[in-house]
Motif scaffolding. Structure first.
Motif, PDB file in Angstrom:
ATOM      1  N   LEU A   1    -118.600 -34.056  47.823  1.00  9.29           N
ATOM      2  CA  LEU A   1    -119.187 -35.607  48.568  1.00  9.29           C
ATOM      3  C   LEU A   1    -119.850 -36.424  47.338  1.00  9.29           C
ATOM      4  N   ILE A   2    -121.135 -35.647  46.924  1.00  6.64           N
ATOM      5  CA  ILE A   2    -121.900 -36.356  45.937  1.00  6.64           C
ATOM      6  C   ILE A   2    -121.093 -36.847  44.675  1.00  6.64           C
ATOM      7  N   ASN A   3    -120.148 -35.714  44.228  1.00  9.54           N
ATOM      8  CA  ASN A   3    -119.364 -35.940  43.079  1.00  9.54           C
ATOM      9  C   ASN A   3    -118.423 -37.258  43.256  1.00  9.54           C
ATOM     10  N   ASN A   4    -117.784 -37.199  44.432  1.00  7.32           N
ATOM     11  CA  ASN A   4    -116.580 -37.941  44.647  1.00  7.32           C
ATOM     12  C   ASN A   4    -117.011 -39.476  44.940  1.00  7.32           C
ATOM     13  N   VAL A   5    -118.296 -39.769  45.495  1.00 10.72           N
ATOM     14  CA  VAL A   5    -118.568 -41.079  45.803  1.00 10.72           C
ATOM     15  C   VAL A   5    -118.871 -41.846  44.610  1.00 10.72           C
ATOM     16  N   GLN A   6    -119.214 -41.152  43.436  1.00  8.31           N
ATOM     17  CA  GLN A   6    -119.667 -41.847  42.315  1.00  8.31           C
ATOM     18  C   GLN A   6    -118.464 -42.142  41.514  1.00  8.31           C
ATOM     19  N   LEU A   7    -117.217 -41.783  41.914  1.00 10.42           N
ATOM     20  CA  LEU A   7    -116.051 -41.949  41.153  1.00 10.42           C
ATOM     21  C   LEU A   7    -115.535 -43.387  41.395  1.00 10.42           C
ATOM     22  N   PRO A   8    -114.905 -44.093  40.548  1.00  9.14           N
ATOM     23  CA  PRO A   8    -114.385 -45.482  40.690  1.00  9.14           C
ATOM     24  C   PRO A   8    -113.110 -45.417  41.562  1.00  9.14           C
ATOM     25  N   GLY A   9    -113.314 -46.571  42.492  1.00  9.29           N
ATOM     26  CA  GLY A   9    -112.539 -46.623  43.537  1.00  9.29           C
ATOM     27  C   GLY A   9    -112.703 -45.753  44.794  1.00  9.29           C
ATOM     28  N   ALA A  10    -113.718 -45.143  44.911  1.00  9.72           N
ATOM     29  CA  ALA A  10    -114.247 -44.042  45.866  1.00  9.72           C
ATOM     30  C   ALA A  10    -114.440 -45.096  47.126  1.00  9.72           C
ATOM     31  N   LYS A  11    -115.286 -45.964  46.944  1.00 10.64           N
ATOM     32  CA  LYS A  11    -115.325 -46.923  48.120  1.00 10.64           C
ATOM     33  C   LYS A  11    -114.438 -47.542  48.712  1.00 10.64           C
ATOM     34  N   ASP A  12    -113.424 -48.175  47.886  1.00 15.31           N
ATOM     35  CA  ASP A  12    -112.152 -48.466  48.790  1.00 15.31           C
ATOM     36  C   ASP A  12    -111.612 -47.571  49.622  1.00 15.31           C
ATOM     37  N   GLY A  13    -111.503 -46.099  49.265  1.00 12.97           N
ATOM     38  CA  GLY A  13    -110.845 -45.200  49.951  1.00 12.97           C
ATOM     39  C   GLY A  13    -111.704 -45.124  51.192  1.00 12.97           C
ATOM     40  N   ILE A  14    -113.174 -45.056  50.831  1.00 18.97           N
ATOM     41  CA  ILE A  14    -114.045 -44.599  52.204  1.00 18.97           C
ATOM     42  C   ILE A  14    -113.697 -45.822  53.198  1.00 18.97           C
ATOM     43  N   LEU A  15    -113.779 -46.999  52.665  1.00 21.47           N
ATOM     44  CA  LEU A  15    -113.463 -48.156  53.632  1.00 21.47           C
ATOM     45  C   LEU A  15    -112.101 -48.203  54.423  1.00 21.47           C
ATOM     46  N   PHE A  16    -111.132 -47.856  53.493  1.00 18.35           N
ATOM     47  CA  PHE A  16    -109.809 -47.536  54.298  1.00 18.35           C
ATOM     48  C   PHE A  16    -109.587 -46.519  55.266  1.00 18.35           C
TER      49      PHE A  16
END
Length: 632
Positions: free
Chosen positions: A289-304
């Motif tokens: 989770l710590i690693n993934n939320v820093q990746l580009p585009g992660a925010k779009d996936g979580i909002l989706f």
């Protein structure tokens, strides 16, 4: 001497026709601890009080002697070494692969954040109350689901056997997932991940894509081809078995060997293993989770993943999905929770355990959703595709999508092995509990006979694991993925709600909330609060019945992927798989009515009368209670 014998005969004549009053000392041979043997444990076994036999009546004295003899030949039931072991084992069983691959996709497809409303309603009106119910039944009777439910409601004794069957059928193909995880784990140590490129012998170069193909339907991702053509070597359909995949055959043996050596000593060995297998996945999930939320585009996936679609709440199927996820994830009606609770100490605080396990399970599902969809958002960003084109559920999520994610992440050789070790831990905990259900059933019902044949309990566990291995072989043929999908659909989807309904009917409606509450009071010192009593009496039965009816009317045949439909004969086989568990419910009822004496009305009345009389069970029997049993 003759006087003594006559007293014993009189005592036996009074006791044997009466019901056995279950307390907390049922041993491996399913011997029921009567009031007299509980009395012996209090007075003799624990050595806390001295008994002056000279002041006792002849009947009481003989009751004591008989109880002591019974206590000497009766082996005590195993118990968890510590309460924490039971909690970790239960969390490990509840938190399985479904939390990683089914919940996130189900949440996104069923309204995103709006899905959490029916999910938590079902959790608090069905999940928590019914888990507490199962823990109560298991801990009080100290029996596995078959014998516990037979004493709770003899008419529906087949429900307990049905839960054993469904759990054992499930464990025969669930271990195949462990086989695939082992395969990926071993290949994760390669210099470059083998699902990273299209330059391998198993790739169909003409339609292989190093990323996700998006709308190009003629293309497949490299990770998809690795799973289909390298791991499975899959055929075109279930009608083409294609022979055994020998690499998977060897890994299936290894997977069952791991299961065996973790549980062969019973809860004593399982309780030690779960310290690692139940906690390690949380370290990996948090790290991912710590690693993934820093990746580009992660925010779009979580909002989706979380974006609410409020209109979905008006769809019945969304509520059915929420309930099905709760039942599948917590493990209600699989018999495993009853079985594990039966190894608790009599006064263990199962109320607190119920909330810890239920809330930990739901929290893990939500965290897994963030982990999965942050990674999917990253992949959508990398390949310039909509998140919807990448999101999927089932084995495809953890064996296709996530391996593709690793191939583009920094330090992929670190994350890939850790992820597949996490999958192994998640799967093994669930596997331990499902196999233990079958072992508990054998030891409770046929312990003495089974030990005459196998000599040691470890060999009984070996036999259970060996049969499970043999039944799993069809799943590791080249057409095995179709067998796997068929079994999963008709076991975990079709059968489960039938079993849940009849279990709730037997325990809360026929056995009754009053008796169930009295069981809780005798173990915990206080009755369950109004919330539990209302849920047991009204809300849970109505919701389970509604879900069952909805499931019947909205039934859809099994499918694999988006295009493969099963032939008619395979659907028939699937229904036979469902009936393999469900059929024991009517058969058990017919057997009970057939073997009970009297008119039909008398037989029905006797069949719904529990074999547990709570009025005469106490931690320390009174002299009046003992006198009642020993009176001529």
């Amino acid at each position: 001497m003759l006087n003594h014998l006559s007293v014993i005969v009189t005592f036996c004549n009074n006791i044997i026709p009466a019901k056995s009053y279950v307390m907390m000392g049922v041993g491996t041979d399913n011997k029921t601890t009567t009031l007299s043997s509980k009395y012996a444990l209090q007075q003799h076994g624990e050595g806390k009080e001295e008994v002056d036999l000279g002041k006792m009546t002849p009947g009481n004295a003989e009751a004591m002697r008989l109880a002591k003899a019974e206590h000497q030949i009766m082996e005590p039931r195993e118990t968890w070494g510590r309460r924490l072991e039971f909690v970790l084992a239960s969390i490990g069983y509840a938190v399985g692969l479904g939390n990683v691959w089914r919940f996130p996709y189900l949440c996104y497809r069923s309204g995103g954040g709006a899905f959490l409303i029916p999910y938590f309603i079902m959790l608090f009106l069905c999940g928590i109350p019914l888990l507490f119910m199962e823990f109560t039944v298991g801990q009080y009777t100290r029996l596995g689901p078959v014998h516990a439910l037979a004493k709770i409601c003899p008419l529906f004794k087949g429900v307990g056997l049905a839960t054993v069957v469904i759990s054992y059928v499930l464990c025969t193909y669930y271990n195949v997932l462990m086989t695939w995880a082992l395969y990926y784990l071993l290949h994760s140590f390669s210099p470059s991940l083998p699902w990273q490129s299209c330059n391998n012998t198993w790739n169909a170069v003409g339609n292989c894509s190093t990323g996700f193909p998006g709308n190009a339907t003629h293309l497949q991702s490299a990770s998809q081809q690795f799973f289909d053509h390298k791991v499975l070597e899959m055929t075109k359909g279930i009608e083409h078995s294609g022979g055994i995949r020998w690499e998977l055959f060897g890994l299936l043996i290894l997977a069952w060997a791991i299961v065996y050596f973790c549980i062969f000593k019973g809860v004593k060995s399982t309780g030690k293993v779960v310290y690692f297998t139940a906690t390690f996945p949380y370290f990996i999930l948090i790290a991912l989770l710590i690693n993934n939320v820093q990746l580009p585009g992660a925010k779009d996936g979580i909002l989706f993943f979380l974006m609410p679609k409020w209109s979905k709440l008006l769809e019945v199927q969304v509520w059915v999905n929420a309930a099905a996820q709760i039942f599948n994830s917590i493990g209600i009606s699989f018999g495993s929770m009853i079985s594990m609770a039966s190894y608790n100490k009599y006064n263990n605080n199962i109320l607190k355990d119920t909330f810890i396990i239920s809330l930990a399970n739901s929290a893990t599902s939500i965290v897994a959703g963030f982990v999965i969809f942050s990674a999917i958002g990253y992949m959508a960003h990398i390949h310039n595709l909509p998140v919807d084109d990448i999101a999927t559920d089932g084995p495809g999520l953890v064996f296709v999508v996530y391996p593709e994610v690793f191939s583009t992440m920094p330090i992929s050789q670190l994350w890939a092995p850790l992820f597949f070790i996490m999958l192994l831990c998640l799967g093994l905990d669930s596997q331990f509990a499902m196999v233990e259900v079958a072992v508990t059933f054998i030891m409770d019902g046929f312990g003495k006979k089974a030990l005459r044949v196998f000599k040691r309990k470890e060999l009984i566990v070996l036999a259970v694991c060996s049969i499970g291995f043999l039944l799993g072989i069809p799943h590791i043929s080249r057409g095995g993925i179709y067998v796997f999908q068929l079994m999963d659909h008709y076991t975990a989807v079709v059968s489960l709600m039938f079993l849940a309904f009849f279990e709730v009917l037997a325990v809360t409606l026929i056995f009754g909330v009053r008796r169930l509450s009295l069981m809780v009071e005798k173990m915990l010192g206080k009755k369950p609060n109004l919330y539990f009593r209302v849920c047991w009496q009204y809300l849970s039965p109505m919701l389970v019945l509604g879900i069952l009816i909805s499931s019947i009317f909205q039934y859809t045949p099994a499918r694999y992927g988006k295009s493969y439909t099963y032939p008619l004969w395979a659907e028939v086989v699937g229904w036979f798989v469902s009936l393999a568990s469900i059929i024991w419910i009517p058969l058990g009822a017919l057997h009970e009515l057939w073997t009970t004496e009297g008119s039909l009305l008398q037989r029905l009345k006797k069949s719904i009368t529990p074999a547990i009389d709570l009025e005469f069970v106490s931690e320390k029997p009174s002299s009046e209670s003992i006198a009642m049993f020993t009176a001529p």
